[in-house]
Design a protein around this motif. Structure first.
Motif, short mmCIF file in Angstrom:
data_model
loop_
_atom_site.label_atom_id
_atom_site.label_comp_id
_atom_site.label_asym_id
_atom_site.label_seq_id
_atom_site.Cartn_x
_atom_site.Cartn_y
_atom_site.Cartn_z
N GLU A 1 0.84 -1.20 0.00
CA GLU A 1 0.00 0.00 0.00
C GLU A 1 0.87 1.25 0.00
O GLU A 1 0.64 2.20 -0.76
CB GLU A 1 -0.93 0.01 1.22
N ARG A 2 1.92 1.25 0.84
CA ARG A 2 2.84 2.39 0.89
C ARG A 2 3.63 2.52 -0.42
O ARG A 2 3.75 3.60 -0.99
CB ARG A 2 3.78 2.23 2.08
N ARG A 3 4.19 1.40 -0.89
CA ARG A 3 4.98 1.42 -2.13
C ARG A 3 4.14 1.93 -3.30
O ARG A 3 4.59 2.78 -4.08
CB ARG A 3 5.53 0.04 -2.43
N HIS A 4 2.93 1.41 -3.44
CA HIS A 4 2.09 1.81 -4.57
C HIS A 4 1.75 3.30 -4.49
O HIS A 4 1.73 3.99 -5.51
CB HIS A 4 0.83 0.97 -4.63
N ALA A 5 1.51 3.80 -3.28
CA ALA A 5 1.25 5.24 -3.11
C ALA A 5 2.47 6.05 -3.54
O ALA A 5 2.33 7.10 -4.19
CB ALA A 5 0.89 5.54 -1.66
#
Length: 236
Positions: free
Chosen positions: A89-93
């Motif tokens: 979730e963090r990486r994709h953001a």
């Protein structure tokens, strides 16, 4: 042994196996033969996640090695095989945010011919500085409109690797200062938003502009003569 940087060729890889090549007991850090964790650099923050069942709290590249700082728990030994998982979730953001900044660069270069002077990002928010002096009238609303038009165009994003001598002759890459990359780097990674923007870049990006989401210009600031800051937020 140099750490193989898996994210350079596959930004959507978020689980992997690797061998521990070094252990820093005092700093609670692990070096691996390969990693999908992005280390802090180029304005993009490091990934978080888990490695060998431990929380990854920081990732740094030192020389040819990527060191992963981890939380409490027993450290694996050198030579041990471990599993790593990225906080997706963090990486994709961050991927969406980084691509939004490249769209912004492309729009400003194509519309006004003004280069970047700096930038930084967090998940779904970022700032980028440009060599404007002053900002054009109505700039914030206009650039927001142009950026979101490029998001809606859903342009494909291609990653390629060019020999250094070829990259430094590419006029599209000159403004991204390929010449400042150490001469010891024989191959230049290029991120191309097809038809909009091409940059020498080592960060992670989504596969097309349509995946970025709505971009909002939340503030413009003057940071001195010839240096104007644009702050962005990205929404679904």
């Amino acid at each position: 042994m140099a750490t193989e940087l898996l994210y350079l060729r596959d930004a959507e890889l978020h689980a992997f196996d690797a061998e521990v090549t070094a252990v820093d007991d005092e700093g609670r850090r692990l070096a691996l033969d390969r990693t999908a964790f992005y280390p802090t650099g180029g304005g993009q923050p490091h990934d978080t996640g888990t490695l060998a069942g431990l929380d990854v709290t920081s990732v740094r590249k030192e020389g040819d090695d990527v060191w992963h700082a981890v939380g409490e728990g027993a450290l694996p030994a050198v030579g041990e095989r471990v599993w790593g998982g990225i906080d997706w979730e963090r990486r994709h953001a961050l991927m969406r945010t980084h691509t939004a900044l490249h769209i912004l660069c492309g729009v400003i270069w194509n519309e006004w011919g003004v280069p970047v002077t700096g930038g930084n990002m967090e998940p779904l928010s970022a700032r980028m500085d440009f060599a404007f002096d002053p900002l054009p009238e109505g700039f914030g609303a206009r650039v927001e409109e142009l950026v979101n038009a490029e998001v809606a165009a859903d342009r494909p994003i291609e990653v390629s690797f060019l020999p250094r001598d070829v990259a430094v002759e590419d006029e599209d890459l000159i403004r991204t200062k390929v010449s400042l990359i150490p001469e010891s780097v024989p191959e230049i990674r290029v991120v191309d938003i097809v038809g909009l923007d091409k940059q020498a870049d080592g960060g992670t990006h989504v596969p097309s502009t349509g995946e970025v989401g709505r971009v909002r210009v939340v503030k413009t600031e003057s940071k001195g003569k010839g240096n104007k800051r644009i702050r962005l937020e990205i929404t679904d």
